[in-house]
Motif scaffolding. Structure first.
Motif, PDB file in Angstrom:
ATOM      1  N   ALA B 323       0.846  -1.201   0.000  1.00  0.00           N
ATOM      2  CA  ALA B 323       0.000   0.000   0.000  1.00  0.00           C
ATOM      3  C   ALA B 323       0.883   1.252   0.000  1.00  0.00           C
ATOM      4  CB  ALA B 323      -0.903  -0.008   1.226  1.00  0.00           C
ATOM      5  N   PHE B 324       1.945   1.213   0.803  1.00  0.00           N
ATOM      6  CA  PHE B 324       2.897   2.323   0.911  1.00  0.00           C
ATOM      7  C   PHE B 324       3.505   2.628  -0.461  1.00  0.00           C
ATOM      8  CE2 PHE B 324       7.479   3.247   1.465  1.00  0.00           C
ATOM      9  CZ  PHE B 324       7.435   4.427   2.205  1.00  0.00           C
ATOM     10  N   VAL B 325       3.995   1.562  -1.108  1.00  0.00           N
ATOM     11  CA  VAL B 325       4.643   1.740  -2.415  1.00  0.00           C
ATOM     12  C   VAL B 325       3.618   2.202  -3.456  1.00  0.00           C
ATOM     13  CG1 VAL B 325       5.676   0.430  -4.319  1.00  0.00           C
ATOM     14  CG2 VAL B 325       6.538   0.145  -1.993  1.00  0.00           C
ATOM     15  N   GLY B 326       2.415   1.612  -3.408  1.00  0.00           N
ATOM     16  CA  GLY B 326       1.378   1.972  -4.373  1.00  0.00           C
ATOM     17  C   GLY B 326       1.038   3.451  -4.301  1.00  0.00           C
ATOM     18  N   MET B 327       0.942   3.957  -3.081  1.00  0.00           N
ATOM     19  CA  MET B 327       0.584   5.372  -2.941  1.00  0.00           C
ATOM     20  C   MET B 327       1.721   6.275  -3.439  1.00  0.00           C
ATOM     21  SD  MET B 327      -1.464   7.390  -0.242  1.00  0.00           S
ATOM     22  CE  MET B 327      -1.099   9.041   0.314  1.00  0.00           C
ATOM     23  N   LYS B 328       2.963   5.818  -3.225  1.00  0.00           N
ATOM     24  CA  LYS B 328       4.088   6.619  -3.740  1.00  0.00           C
ATOM     25  C   LYS B 328       4.041   6.687  -5.270  1.00  0.00           C
ATOM     26  CE  LYS B 328       8.021   5.214  -1.982  1.00  0.00           C
ATOM     27  NZ  LYS B 328       9.366   5.207  -1.386  1.00  0.00           N
ATOM     28  N   ILE B 329       3.755   5.537  -5.909  1.00  0.00           N
ATOM     29  CA  ILE B 329       3.684   5.527  -7.382  1.00  0.00           C
ATOM     30  C   ILE B 329       2.542   6.431  -7.846  1.00  0.00           C
ATOM     31  CG2 ILE B 329       3.391   4.066  -9.439  1.00  0.00           C
ATOM     32  CD1 ILE B 329       4.451   1.688  -7.825  1.00  0.00           C
ATOM     33  N   MET B 330       1.432   6.413  -7.106  1.00  0.00           N
ATOM     34  CA  MET B 330       0.297   7.275  -7.452  1.00  0.00           C
ATOM     35  C   MET B 330       0.717   8.746  -7.404  1.00  0.00           C
ATOM     36  SD  MET B 330      -2.230   9.355  -6.050  1.00  0.00           S
ATOM     37  CE  MET B 330      -2.493   8.929  -4.342  1.00  0.00           C
ATOM     38  N   ALA B 331       1.406   9.122  -6.323  1.00  0.00           N
ATOM     39  CA  ALA B 331       1.811  10.529  -6.170  1.00  0.00           C
ATOM     40  C   ALA B 331       2.744  10.943  -7.316  1.00  0.00           C
ATOM     41  CB  ALA B 331       2.503  10.718  -4.822  1.00  0.00           C
ATOM     42  N   GLU B 332       3.678  10.058  -7.644  1.00  0.00           N
ATOM     43  CA  GLU B 332       4.617  10.371  -8.730  1.00  0.00           C
ATOM     44  C   GLU B 332       3.877  10.524 -10.058  1.00  0.00           C
ATOM     45  OE1 GLU B 332       7.385   7.135  -8.514  1.00  0.00           O
ATOM     46  OE2 GLU B 332       8.148   7.765  -6.552  1.00  0.00           O
ATOM     47  N   THR B 333       2.874   9.659 -10.275  1.00  0.00           N
ATOM     48  CA  THR B 333       2.141   9.699 -11.548  1.00  0.00           C
ATOM     49  C   THR B 333       1.295  10.971 -11.644  1.00  0.00           C
ATOM     50  OG1 THR B 333       2.007   7.299 -11.356  1.00  0.00           O
ATOM     51  CG2 THR B 333       0.711   8.298 -13.089  1.00  0.00           C
ATOM     52  N   VAL B 334       0.640  11.342 -10.547  1.00  0.00           N
ATOM     53  CA  VAL B 334      -0.173  12.564 -10.562  1.00  0.00           C
ATOM     54  C   VAL B 334       0.728  13.778 -10.782  1.00  0.00           C
ATOM     55  CG1 VAL B 334      -1.667  14.067  -9.164  1.00  0.00           C
ATOM     56  CG2 VAL B 334      -2.046  11.599  -9.176  1.00  0.00           C
ATOM     57  N   ASN B 335       1.879  13.786 -10.151  1.00  0.00           N
ATOM     58  CA  ASN B 335       2.826  14.891 -10.369  1.00  0.00           C
ATOM     59  C   ASN B 335       3.243  14.964 -11.839  1.00  0.00           C
ATOM     60  OD1 ASN B 335       2.999  16.152  -7.890  1.00  0.00           O
ATOM     61  ND2 ASN B 335       4.547  14.727  -7.096  1.00  0.00           N
ATOM     62  N   GLU B 336       3.481  13.805 -12.430  1.00  0.00           N
ATOM     63  CA  GLU B 336       3.886  13.742 -13.834  1.00  0.00           C
ATOM     64  C   GLU B 336       2.752  14.257 -14.740  1.00  0.00           C
ATOM     65  OE1 GLU B 336       6.788  12.747 -15.294  1.00  0.00           O
ATOM     66  OE2 GLU B 336       5.900  13.100 -17.293  1.00  0.00           O
ATOM     67  N   ALA B 337       1.499  13.854 -14.372  1.00  0.00           N
ATOM     68  CA  ALA B 337       0.343  14.244 -15.186  1.00  0.00           C
ATOM     69  C   ALA B 337       0.015  15.733 -15.030  1.00  0.00           C
ATOM     70  CB  ALA B 337      -0.859  13.402 -14.796  1.00  0.00           C
ATOM     71  N   GLY B 338       0.387  16.316 -13.910  1.00  0.00           N
ATOM     72  CA  GLY B 338       0.099  17.725 -13.668  1.00  0.00           C
ATOM     73  C   GLY B 338      -1.253  17.966 -13.032  1.00  0.00           C
ATOM     74  N   ASN B 339      -2.102  16.955 -13.017  1.00  0.00           N
ATOM     75  CA  ASN B 339      -3.365  17.027 -12.269  1.00  0.00           C
ATOM     76  C   ASN B 339      -3.879  15.606 -12.044  1.00  0.00           C
ATOM     77  OD1 ASN B 339      -5.496  16.257 -14.345  1.00  0.00           O
ATOM     78  ND2 ASN B 339      -4.425  17.917 -15.416  1.00  0.00           N
ATOM     79  N   ALA B 340      -4.989  15.494 -11.266  1.00  0.00           N
ATOM     80  CA  ALA B 340      -5.454  14.158 -10.884  1.00  0.00           C
ATOM     81  C   ALA B 340      -6.591  13.670 -11.772  1.00  0.00           C
ATOM     82  CB  ALA B 340      -5.882  14.175  -9.425  1.00  0.00           C
ATOM     83  N   ASP B 341      -6.807  14.332 -12.881  1.00  0.00           N
ATOM     84  CA  ASP B 341      -7.869  13.905 -13.791  1.00  0.00           C
ATOM     85  C   ASP B 341      -7.538  12.507 -14.341  1.00  0.00           C
ATOM     86  OD1 ASP B 341     -10.245  14.658 -15.492  1.00  0.00           O
ATOM     87  OD2 ASP B 341      -8.773  14.059 -17.014  1.00  0.00           O
TER      88      ASP B 341
END
Lengths: 296, 407
Positions: B323-341
């Protein structure tokens, strides 16, 4: 032949478990005419009682019955006096009340344990009696002995003692029993207490076999209802032999057909008995209707 | 009557206004993550454990500047069944105005909750649900960063073919396996995949047994397996049935050369039930544990320290690290995308590719067309002297060896 014998023994040992769990349920139904949905939860409380006695007092689970069984008896008396007795003239409400107790006990234990599965180990937990190819687990053998002792004891109590005879009188006709000077309410309290104590005894005996969870009572109770209906509503020997019938059917169906189908097979037998002999194999004809009849 | 209605209406309006006001202010300052898990009921222990992983990840992410420059805040949504999952998402999306949703210990909840999240155009990032159908639906807002049922089945097959066959000194065609599983879609789907893969490799699958995890007696299942005399007894189930199977096997003197359990059997619940001797040698395919080597899962030691510091105990179950790692990957992906859409995040997924061994769990990142991370795999532990020791794959094992198997 050897595997056949082995399966017979497996079925008898399993029947012992079902019989022990059903005994209290059948007693309460037979005398008070209440389908006690919370009986499985009383078994569950007995199991946790064994765990607590082991955890705090270091008692072997089997020895903890000297504490757990009287406590469950008291709980049963209190439940009958303060919850079920006030609803005495409303049988449907009594059924809903026992369902409420089921939810209450389950959620109470859940809140305390947080859902962690506990186990309690006895010195006998891993003991196995081996006879050639046949292995008999000691904890299961103890359950089988317990159910035989309880059935004989209960039968002796209702046929040879005055309180037992009073209970039988109440079972047969409440109004006439009251006219004979029997305190019906007291008989009910003691009966519900005894039913709860039997559930507690079952819980204690089963605790070394299973992983304890707040929902575990539900796993037993479905089978217990089938045992009670199959064996005979309100009959001591009905629960005893009903347990063995279900146990043997389950063991044979699971081993020779498919474990995934075993429950379907004994439910099929259960439904056939319900249609052909609604009072159960050892029950009195018409017993199944008594709960809804005007009693007082 | 009129008075009451008026008062009620006023109070309702005031409460609604305050909620909206609070939502508007906090949305500016924080990046809200709605965590859907069971926090009550029999699975609360595991739901809480998964969310502990998110909390630790939120701490780590916030230390590094947060998500989109905002502080991450976890808002819990309790869901013990699909219906509650729907309500929880509706509440989190409207009342709490969360930016994304994350979860889920229960696959059935993940299915319903993610579909509801789509109605609000919210991303549903899954770290722990196992059912393969979740990603196969191709839902535009659903991403899974953790392993799924096929990964668990695959690792159990890899373990048998790449390691156990050799240790038992047998060619795959001489190897005899009995597959046992609980009868719901979880156990059945894993067992089906195992059978197919093992038979394809030439392994003799002697039989497949199904049982209910609520069973009171499993002697029949054990005796059927015992009669078949397998080299390996492979079981997929939940805690109660796994414990009862192990106990019954002990009573029936069924002691196959190797016992492999998938999904459960690696927690203290099993150790308490069977005792140290009862679990000795048992292999369990499960989520990677913090004892994996630093080479396999860089940062796993630091994760364990952070967990102990925050919760004052060892992890209850290994799910929290995934869960810890999954949330980190999520944060990195949202940062890369520039928004959470969800559409923007889906577009960013291919850019996130990372090799295996990047994260604490040994996961890498490679999302397939269904937005399933195919570089997330479970590991295998063996019970040794009352401790869970990671033994497979070899790179994760820190030199620890499997004991008591073959030579």
């Amino acid at each position: 032949m050897l595997s056949f014998l082995n399966i017979v023994i497996v079925g008898l040992l399993l029947g012992g478990i079902y019989g022990l769990v059903s005994m209290g349920l059948n007693l309460i139904f037979g005398v008070i005419r209440i389908v006690n949905f919370s009986q499985g939860e009383l078994v569950m409380l007995g199991m946790y009682g064994a765990y607590l006695s082991w955890f705090f007092l270091g008692l072997d689970p089997y020895l903890s019955s000297i504490i757990v069984v009287p406590l469950l008896f008291l709980l049963g008396v209190v439940l009958q006096r303060f919850i079920l007795q006030p609803l005495q003239n409303e049988p449907f409400m009594q059924i809903f009340a026992t369902f409420g107790l089921l939810m209450f006990f389950q959620n109470l234990v859940l809140a305390i344990t947080g859902g962690t599965g506990y186990s309690v180990r006895s010195a006998a937990s891993s003991a196995v009696i081996t006879m050639g190819e046949i292995n008999v687990s000691l904890p299961r053998l103890i359950v089988l002995i317990a159910v035989i002792v309880v059935a004989l004891g209960l039968n002796w109590f209702v046929t040879h003692t005055m309180p037992g005879k009073a209970v039988r009188a109440v079972t047969q006709d409440r109004r006439s029993a009251r006219l004979m000077g029997i305190n019906v309410e007291l008989a009910f309290m003691l009966t519900f207490g005894a039913g709860a104590a039997l559930a507690g005894l079952a819980g204690v005996m089963l605790a070394p076999i299973y992983t304890l969870s707040p929902q575990i009572g539900g796993n037993f109770i479905l089978a217990a209802f089938a045992v009670v209906v199959l064996g005979g509503l309100g009959s001591v020997w009905g629960a005893f032999f009903g347990g063995f019938i279900i146990g043997l059917v389950e063991a044979f169906a699971g081993y020779y057909f498919d474990p995934a189908l075993k429950h379907a097979i004994w439910f099929l037998i259960f439904i056939i008995v319900l249609i052909v002999r609604p009072g159960g194999l050892f029950g009195i004809a018409g017993a199944e209707e008594m709960g809804l009849r005007e009693q007082d | 009557m009129n008075n009451t209605l008026t008062r009620r209406t006023l109070m309702g309006a005031a409460v609604t206004a305050s909620i909206f006001a609070a939502g508007a202010v906090s949305a500016q300052e924080t990046f809200k993550v709605g965590a859907i898990n069971p926090y009550s009921g029999p699975l609360a222990l595991y739901g809480n454990e998964v969310t502990r992983g998110y909390e630790l990840a939120a701490d780590a992410i916030n230390e590094n500047g947060g998500v989109l420059g905002k502080t991450v805040e976890i808002v819990k949504g309790n869901a013990t069944n699909p219906q509650e999952g729907i309500s929880a998402v509706e509440q989190l999306a409207t009342r709490d105005n969360v930016d994304v949703l994350i979860g889920t210990y229960l696959s059935s909840v993940a299915g319903a909750a993610s579909e509801t999240a789509l109605n609000y155009n919210k991303l549903y990032w899954d770290t722990n649900a196992l059912a393969s159908v979740l990603t196969e639906r191709g839902l535009p807002n659903f991403v899974r960063s953790g392993p799924y049922s096929v990964s668990f089945a695959q690792v159990s097959v890899d373990l048998i073919l790449d390691s156990l066959a050799g240790k038992l000194g047998k060619a795959p065609s001489d190897l005899k396996v009995w597959i046992e599983h609980e009868e719901s879609v979880y156990g059945s789907s894993i067992a089906e995949y195992q059978k197919e893969q093992l038979e394809e490799a030439g392994v003799q699958v002697l039989g497949v047994g199904a049982h209910s995890y609520k069973s009171i007696d499993l002697t029949d299942s054990v005796l059927r397996a015992k009669d078949a005399e397998p080299d390996i007894w492979l079981q997929t189930g939940y805690v109660p049935d796994s414990n009862l199977l192990l106990r019954t096997a002990e009573n029936q003197r069924f002691d196959p050369p190797v016992k492999v359990f998938v999904g459960t059997g690696d927690t203290n619940e099993t150790l308490e039930a069977l005792g140290e001797e009862g679990v000795e040698g048992l292999l369990v395919v499960s989520y990677p544990r913090p004892d994996v080597s630093e080479e396999f899962g860089p940062g796993s030691d630091a994760y364990l320290e952070a967990y102990r510091a925050k919760f004052d105990q060892d992890p209850v179950a290994p799910q929290s690290m995934a869960a810890f790692v999954g949330m980190k990957i999520m944060a990195e992906t949202v940062n890369e995308a520039g928004n959470a859409d969800p559409a923007a995040v889906a577009e960013a997924l291919p850019k996130m590719e990372k090799p295996e061994g990047t994260y604490e769990t040994g996961f890498g990142v490679d999302f397939n067309d269904n937005k399933q991370n195919v570089r997330a795999h479970p590991t295998v532990i063996q019970w040794q002297g009352g401790n869970q020791v990671t033994v497979f794959p070899e790179v994760a094992a820190q030199g620890s060896q499997m004991l008591g198997i073959g030579n």
